[in-house]
Scaffold this motif. Sequence first.
Motif, PDB file in Angstrom:
ATOM      1  N   TRP A   1       0.279  31.920-110.806  1.00 34.89           N
ATOM      2  CA  TRP A   1       1.272  31.406-111.747  1.00 34.89           C
ATOM      3  C   TRP A   1       2.381  30.600-110.929  1.00 34.89           C
ATOM      4  N   SER A   2       2.985  29.768-111.280  1.00 32.46           N
ATOM      5  CA  SER A   2       4.016  29.016-110.797  1.00 32.46           C
ATOM      6  C   SER A   2       4.815  28.240-111.724  1.00 32.46           C
ATOM      7  N   THR A   3       6.041  27.914-111.578  1.00 27.58           N
ATOM      8  CA  THR A   3       6.835  27.210-112.505  1.00 27.58           C
ATOM      9  C   THR A   3       6.151  25.813-112.068  1.00 27.58           C
ATOM     10  N   ALA A   4       6.814  24.992-113.370  1.00 30.91           N
ATOM     11  CA  ALA A   4       6.318  23.495-113.372  1.00 30.91           C
ATOM     12  C   ALA A   4       7.237  22.698-112.317  1.00 30.91           C
ATOM     13  N   SER A   5       8.576  23.477-111.811  1.00 28.16           N
ATOM     14  CA  SER A   5       9.199  22.571-110.699  1.00 28.16           C
ATOM     15  C   SER A   5       8.536  22.915-109.311  1.00 28.16           C
ATOM     16  N   GLY A   6       7.467  23.676-109.269  1.00 28.74           N
ATOM     17  CA  GLY A   6       6.594  23.628-108.006  1.00 28.74           C
ATOM     18  C   GLY A   6       7.351  24.743-107.044  1.00 28.74           C
ATOM     19  N   GLU A   7       7.967  25.923-107.490  1.00 32.32           N
ATOM     20  CA  GLU A   7       8.180  26.797-106.661  1.00 32.32           C
ATOM     21  C   GLU A   7       6.833  27.659-106.218  1.00 32.32           C
ATOM     22  N   LYS A   8       6.963  28.358-105.073  1.00 35.53           N
ATOM     23  CA  LYS A   8       5.975  29.117-104.470  1.00 35.53           C
ATOM     24  C   LYS A   8       5.128  29.772-105.539  1.00 35.53           C
ATOM     25  N   PRO A   9       3.932  29.698-105.441  1.00 36.26           N
ATOM     26  CA  PRO A   9       3.067  30.278-106.491  1.00 36.26           C
ATOM     27  C   PRO A   9       3.075  31.741-106.289  1.00 36.26           C
ATOM     28  N   GLN A  10       2.904  32.789-107.313  1.00 30.14           N
ATOM     29  CA  GLN A  10       2.510  34.174-106.882  1.00 30.14           C
ATOM     30  C   GLN A  10       1.175  34.546-107.486  1.00 30.14           C
ATOM     31  N   GLU A  11       0.542  35.677-106.814  1.00 37.19           N
ATOM     32  CA  GLU A  11      -0.820  35.947-107.219  1.00 37.19           C
ATOM     33  C   GLU A  11      -0.856  37.401-107.372  1.00 37.19           C
ATOM     34  N   LEU A  12      -2.147  37.730-108.272  1.00 30.17           N
ATOM     35  CA  LEU A  12      -2.365  39.125-108.647  1.00 30.17           C
ATOM     36  C   LEU A  12      -3.888  39.360-108.813  1.00 30.17           C
ATOM     37  N   SER A  13      -4.455  40.220-108.311  1.00 27.60           N
ATOM     38  CA  SER A  13      -5.989  40.627-108.385  1.00 27.60           C
ATOM     39  C   SER A  13      -6.010  41.689-109.552  1.00 27.60           C
ATOM     40  N   ILE A  14      -7.131  41.425-110.385  1.00 32.60           N
ATOM     41  CA  ILE A  14      -7.312  42.642-111.203  1.00 32.60           C
ATOM     42  C   ILE A  14      -8.582  42.930-111.409  1.00 32.60           C
ATOM     43  N   ALA A  15      -9.059  44.185-111.312  1.00 28.53           N
ATOM     44  CA  ALA A  15     -10.451  44.736-111.480  1.00 28.53           C
ATOM     45  C   ALA A  15     -11.141  44.185-112.552  1.00 28.53           C
ATOM     46  N   GLY A  16     -12.595  43.809-112.190  1.00 29.46           N
ATOM     47  CA  GLY A  16     -13.393  43.437-112.895  1.00 29.46           C
ATOM     48  C   GLY A  16     -13.710  43.775-114.375  1.00 29.46           C
ATOM     49  N   ASN A  17     -13.377  45.097-114.315  1.00 29.06           N
ATOM     50  CA  ASN A  17     -13.609  45.759-115.802  1.00 29.06           C
ATOM     51  C   ASN A  17     -12.563  45.708-116.606  1.00 29.06           C
ATOM     52  N   VAL A  18     -11.290  44.821-116.376  1.00 22.63           N
ATOM     53  CA  VAL A  18     -10.024  44.983-117.083  1.00 22.63           C
ATOM     54  C   VAL A  18     -10.075  43.498-117.633  1.00 22.63           C
ATOM     55  N   ALA A  19      -9.673  43.304-118.801  1.00 21.07           N
ATOM     56  CA  ALA A  19      -9.442  42.023-119.586  1.00 21.07           C
ATOM     57  C   ALA A  19      -7.972  41.821-119.777  1.00 21.07           C
ATOM     58  N   THR A  20      -7.056  42.254-119.191  1.00 19.01           N
ATOM     59  CA  THR A  20      -5.618  41.717-119.212  1.00 19.01           C
ATOM     60  C   THR A  20      -4.847  42.123-117.957  1.00 19.01           C
ATOM     61  N   ALA A  21      -3.628  41.534-117.964  1.00 22.44           N
ATOM     62  CA  ALA A  21      -2.896  41.502-116.947  1.00 22.44           C
ATOM     63  C   ALA A  21      -1.403  41.276-117.139  1.00 22.44           C
TER      64      ALA A  21
END
Length: 1083
Positions: free
Chosen positions: A668-688
């Motif tokens: 995810w990142s802002t519309a202004s183009g700031e450095k994006p952030q990332e997150l890894s979620i286990a495959g058996n999870v459907a929310t973060a």
Amino acid sequence: LPVKSEDEKGMCSFFFLPSWSGRLKLTVLSEDRLQMKWKETEGNISGYKVRVKPMAGDSEQEVMLKTKTPKATVGGLSPTKEYTLQVYVLNGSQEALFAKRKFVIEELKNASQTRNNRRNSAAASGKNLTSLGNPEADCFSSFTIASLNINPYPLPGSQFQCDTSAMTDIVLLVDGSWSIGRNNFKLIKEFLSNLISPFSIGQDKIRVGLSQYSSDPRTEWDLSAYSTRDQVLEAVRSLRYKGGNTFTGLALTHVLEQNLKPGAGARLEAEKLVILLTDGKSQDDANLAAQTLKNLGIEIFAIGVKNADEAELRQVASEPLELTVYNVLDFPLLSSLVGKLTRVLCTRIREKSNRENTGEVKPPHPTDLKISAVTSKSMHLTWNPPPRPPKKYRVVYYPSKGGVPREVILDGAVSSLQLSNLTSHTEYLVSVIPVYDTVVGDGLRGVTSTLPLSSPRSLRVSELSHNSMRLSWKAAQGATQYLVLCSAAPDGAEDYTMEVKVSQPEVLLDGLSPSTEYSIAVYAMYGEDASDPASIQETTLALSPPRYLSFSELSHASVRVSWEAASPAVKAHHVSYVSSRGSNAGEVEVPGTATSTVLRPLSSLTQYFISVRSTYDEGDSFPITGNVTTLKVPPPRALKVTELSGNSLRLQWEAVAASDVVVYQIKWSTASGEKPQELSIAGNVATAVLPGLQKNTDYKISMWAYYKDGARSDTVSVQHRTNSRSPPSNLFIDSETPTSLQFHWTPPDGRVQHYKITYHPVSDAGAQQTVSLHVTLQPLLPDRAYKVIISAIHYTGESEITSTTGRTGKCIRFDMMEAFGLVEKEYASVKGVAMEPFIFSGSRTFTLFRDTQLTQRTSDIHLFAIPPEHTISFLLRLLPETPKEPFAVWQITDEDFQPLLGVNLDPSKKSLTYFNHDYKADLQEVSFDQQEVKKIFYGSFHKVHVAVSHFKIKLYLDCKKIAEKPINTVGSISTAGFIMLGKVTRTRGPRSGSASFQLQSLQITCSSTGAEEDRCCDLPALRDEETCPSLAPACSCSSGRPGLPGPPGPPVSSPFHAVYCTQWFEFMLFGHVRHEEYAPGSP
């Protein structure tokens, strides 16, 4: 053996009994056909089975007889190979060996010829010959050779000497080819010496010359070379073996052109005899050269040994063949011919000399022999009689390839004869010999072949399947029945032959193997005789494969394969698949009634080659094949964003193929183009939860999935703008334990759905975890400062955060022995546990018997959540009755008794396994099977430490580090389940099986470093008295007053004695201490 019978009218006849071995009687019909007969068995039988098997080489020929007729005929045999003949009696499904013998067709023929020679010897001794082909003929009393007065076997001790010295030139023509061999050539020389010895040799008497032949003939000495018998005998002894091939025709020409010339010592006025000795068939035409010699009045005697061709001997020799042809089975038997042959030679020399002295004229002979009206069974002979008719004609005929000669005696006025009962498709030699009152004239010779029997014609296959074929053919006129032989070698198995007899020109052969080439031969039978076969080769059809292969329900990881069975006889279907790169392959078996199956797991965007084959009782069909390409992996869908606070969002989605997803990646990142952030979620999870967001800001949120086969899905995105919400206030912590923190707060204004709490050690912000709806945080690390952050989840979104800091209590140690009542004062109330009578280091040892069922609720033991870093230590000993299957020394389970964390021992593999559920809720296991680990299973006490940290697990055995392996951080372990001791891993539930073993200590420590500090003072073998604390007394007094003194003990020679006794007692209990560690001579 030839047997003579005579009836009351004086008629006589000869018949021949074939050779018997046991219960079998064999008759040679031709060079490759044999007839066998046996005495019919008594009792109720279903038939016979005859097996003819070569000793080496040819395929086995087996004949099945389904009648009680005790005879059979076998063709296609090799005349020189040795066979084993076996006759079995059949009774239902049982069979029993009835008779057995070995045979060689050539040897049977030679034995028959030997019998003929004996018959001829009887004739030469003055016995009457009779007709074999015409039983009604009289006993030919006029043809008597009694004047020869020959005794075929000399009396013992007597030495025959020929009493005539008539002028005669004798040339010995000796075969010296390689087939004879040097040892047998010595026997030939011995035979020649014995043959020459009875005669008077001199320049004006009998002269003897010798030529040896093989590929080319060689004169050893001429007729004029020697003038005495001793010189000739010495020359024979000095004869050298030549070696080479067998060219008899060339050798006979050499005798005519070289040995019988005047320059070589031949005398014009002398009678001339050639004695040929050979052991094989000539490699050139010997008949033409022999006929030239005989036309010149030179008489030829032919002697065959072992492999000699008897038909060729008869063609070469002069008439009468009974006196000029000899054949023996082997070289040592040559000596048996000497007596008869020397007398025959002597008589011939004397008779020729007498005819010359009396001026006797050679009798006339018939001419122009014609053979006509030849059929498969008969032929007609005619000839021109001589000017002076003989008294009788002797007609002799026999197969050119060997067989028993037959003869007919005719009146001299007859000049024709019908020969019948002949063998079809066989070449016959025919001789017509005139017989006068006192002499036998020259005979006529002819050669012709009988016609073959009419064979079946137009053989064809009219019906064909995978296990049968129907044959039909045009009938053979006069055939009584047909013999059908069907042979093959299916799938490389041993050759087999099926025999069927039918009366009509068609047959159905069933029980055949699919996809197998069969050779079929059909013989027309005329009684016991068989025609040449009509032959055909045909291959049975293959087993029918399935039809109409199709694919449906295609996804990224599976496909349904469908087909239609070709026959109700199908027993099963085998579906095989392999990827185009060959990295993924498998096979599925389904019942014969099935028409589809689903193949999984497959790799996405991969081409698979799929084949389906049907299985029958007879084997597998050819496969039907096809290919299909799996789909691309699907992305997450139905993304939904919920605000949790002003700086975090909850992202939810629908997993299309959750079981195949390994991990979700969110960016995810802002519309202004700031450095994006990332997150890894286990495959058996459907929310973060996406943290660190700015208030009132537009965000672009993207996510994709990684699958088990390594594939990445397409990216899906959603736009969202954050809002501001009121956070909780007055956050404070009021209860701390080593693994948990409890805190309170004041709720914010407005409607709150729930609260989100985030916490992490102050020193490690990257290790933060998030919980909702709970106010007790666990499991935490002991003696560690934690930052706790809380936000309120409003119906309109998530509020801003409020935070505080707290510290967990210092590390504590959970004593599982006390928790389960395994202490001296409580163990008696625990069913299935016994306390051992010995104490060491202040600890008791308890034996847990089989199926003890030591189970406690986790909440009853007050065990706080297991921290990420912990150590499980135990001191135990396995017993002989400990089961060989894996069991958990200690484990935590959920409410359904599914294991969550623990230590397993596997006595069968001699390995130790630690397991837990990591931060992704995936089960992870780490096993140790080093050589040191195997010591645990040898029946001694051992202390084990399993030290677990965030990323590593270490195993210590007897306070010595054994191994270290990587491991993921442990996840949250539920405390709502159970803790169990000794549970067999294959069982579940509180009443399931448990193992038997001895346990002295079991502790859980909230640290991964405790094992480094343990010195194993509770192990006798490792205890160091200088560094370990002193041992507690084994017992205590009940009051302060001393008791009565006991009896005096034995004197103590040294202070070491008490230590020795104590440690010896410990050795007996723990099995650790080697006896050599103590003073061997101590009391």
